[in-house]
Write a protein that holds these residues in place. Sequence first.
Motif, mmCIF file in Angstrom:
data_model
loop_
_atom_site.group_PDB
_atom_site.id
_atom_site.type_symbol
_atom_site.label_atom_id
_atom_site.label_comp_id
_atom_site.label_asym_id
_atom_site.label_seq_id
_atom_site.Cartn_x
_atom_site.Cartn_y
_atom_site.Cartn_z
ATOM 1 N N TYR A 107 0.838 -1.192 0.000
ATOM 2 C CA TYR A 107 0.000 0.000 0.000
ATOM 3 C C TYR A 107 0.877 1.247 0.000
ATOM 4 O O TYR A 107 2.013 1.219 0.426
ATOM 5 C CB TYR A 107 -0.966 0.013 1.189
ATOM 6 C CG TYR A 107 -0.307 0.161 2.541
ATOM 7 C CD1 TYR A 107 -0.149 1.416 3.123
ATOM 8 C CD2 TYR A 107 0.143 -0.950 3.242
ATOM 9 C CE1 TYR A 107 0.446 1.557 4.362
ATOM 10 C CE2 TYR A 107 0.743 -0.816 4.482
ATOM 11 C CZ TYR A 107 0.889 0.444 5.041
ATOM 12 O OH TYR A 107 1.481 0.583 6.263
ATOM 13 N N VAL A 108 0.290 2.324 -0.498
ATOM 14 C CA VAL A 108 0.981 3.603 -0.556
ATOM 15 C C VAL A 108 0.039 4.650 0.023
ATOM 16 O O VAL A 108 -1.138 4.694 -0.325
ATOM 17 C CB VAL A 108 1.334 3.996 -2.013
ATOM 18 C CG1 VAL A 108 1.896 5.406 -2.079
ATOM 19 C CG2 VAL A 108 2.279 2.994 -2.625
ATOM 20 N N ILE A 109 0.555 5.468 0.910
ATOM 21 C CA ILE A 109 -0.161 6.655 1.359
ATOM 22 C C ILE A 109 0.668 7.828 0.877
ATOM 23 O O ILE A 109 1.803 8.015 1.307
ATOM 24 C CB ILE A 109 -0.334 6.678 2.888
ATOM 25 C CG1 ILE A 109 -1.175 5.478 3.338
ATOM 26 C CG2 ILE A 109 -0.975 7.992 3.325
ATOM 27 C CD1 ILE A 109 -1.343 5.364 4.845
ATOM 28 N N TRP A 110 0.111 8.559 -0.070
ATOM 29 C CA TRP A 110 0.847 9.630 -0.717
ATOM 30 C C TRP A 110 0.696 10.918 0.089
ATOM 31 O O TRP A 110 -0.382 11.242 0.552
ATOM 32 C CB TRP A 110 0.304 9.847 -2.133
ATOM 33 C CG TRP A 110 1.098 10.836 -2.900
ATOM 34 C CD1 TRP A 110 0.821 12.160 -3.088
ATOM 35 C CD2 TRP A 110 2.325 10.584 -3.575
ATOM 36 N NE1 TRP A 110 1.792 12.751 -3.836
ATOM 37 C CE2 TRP A 110 2.736 11.792 -4.156
ATOM 38 C CE3 TRP A 110 3.118 9.460 -3.749
ATOM 39 C CZ2 TRP A 110 3.902 11.916 -4.895
ATOM 40 C CZ3 TRP A 110 4.270 9.580 -4.485
ATOM 41 C CH2 TRP A 110 4.652 10.798 -5.052
ATOM 42 N N GLY A 111 1.790 11.640 0.230
ATOM 43 C CA GLY A 111 1.741 12.914 0.948
ATOM 44 C C GLY A 111 2.586 13.958 0.259
ATOM 45 O O GLY A 111 3.515 13.648 -0.482
ATOM 46 N N ASN A 112 2.274 15.215 0.526
ATOM 47 C CA ASN A 112 3.042 16.317 -0.056
ATOM 48 C C ASN A 112 4.163 16.742 0.892
ATOM 49 O O ASN A 112 4.485 16.027 1.839
ATOM 50 C CB ASN A 112 2.111 17.490 -0.388
ATOM 51 C CG ASN A 112 1.369 17.969 0.843
ATOM 52 O OD1 ASN A 112 1.750 17.682 1.977
ATOM 53 N ND2 ASN A 112 0.292 18.710 0.619
ATOM 54 N N ASP A 113 4.764 17.897 0.654
ATOM 55 C CA ASP A 113 5.887 18.364 1.471
ATOM 56 C C ASP A 113 5.510 18.506 2.944
ATOM 57 O O ASP A 113 6.306 18.199 3.827
ATOM 58 C CB ASP A 113 6.432 19.692 0.948
ATOM 59 C CG ASP A 113 7.156 19.528 -0.385
ATOM 60 O OD1 ASP A 113 7.668 18.405 -0.637
ATOM 61 O OD2 ASP A 113 7.201 20.486 -1.160
ATOM 62 N N SER A 114 4.313 18.986 3.223
ATOM 63 C CA SER A 114 3.915 19.155 4.618
ATOM 64 C C SER A 114 3.805 17.797 5.318
ATOM 65 O O SER A 114 4.029 17.688 6.519
ATOM 66 C CB SER A 114 2.599 19.925 4.736
ATOM 67 O OG SER A 114 1.554 19.234 4.105
ATOM 68 N N PHE A 115 3.493 16.757 4.577
ATOM 69 C CA PHE A 115 3.457 15.404 5.130
ATOM 70 C C PHE A 115 4.838 15.003 5.641
ATOM 71 O O PHE A 115 4.986 14.476 6.728
ATOM 72 C CB PHE A 115 2.968 14.427 4.056
ATOM 73 C CG PHE A 115 3.032 12.980 4.451
ATOM 74 C CD1 PHE A 115 2.159 12.454 5.376
ATOM 75 C CD2 PHE A 115 3.967 12.129 3.876
ATOM 76 C CE1 PHE A 115 2.206 11.114 5.721
ATOM 77 C CE2 PHE A 115 4.027 10.803 4.214
ATOM 78 C CZ PHE A 115 3.135 10.290 5.142
#
Length: 102
Positions: free
Chosen positions: A6-14
Amino acid sequence: HYSVPYVIWGNDSFRKTGGRRGEQQDISANFLSVKLFDYMGIRKPRYFQFLSDVEKEMNVISSHFFEKKGEVLRKIPEESKNLITNYQYLQYYNIVRFKNLG
């Protein structure tokens, strides 16, 4: 048994909140929401707090086996029975409650 990555995608704030990369321990699909709350760094509602407690005790729950601290088990360990039974009751309650709403 089978597994699905599984992948949980996040941006820079993540990444700034401590987002993790790479391999994580195996978990059941029913605990993905708990991981998402953790990665987002927000307070979990009580139901998800309970799921988090269950996941800490038993990270994989399936109809055929369980996994606890990396050990695959065919039966629920005696010390985990009360927590897993409460989890089963809660799942049943949620199914019946939402079924009757429709």
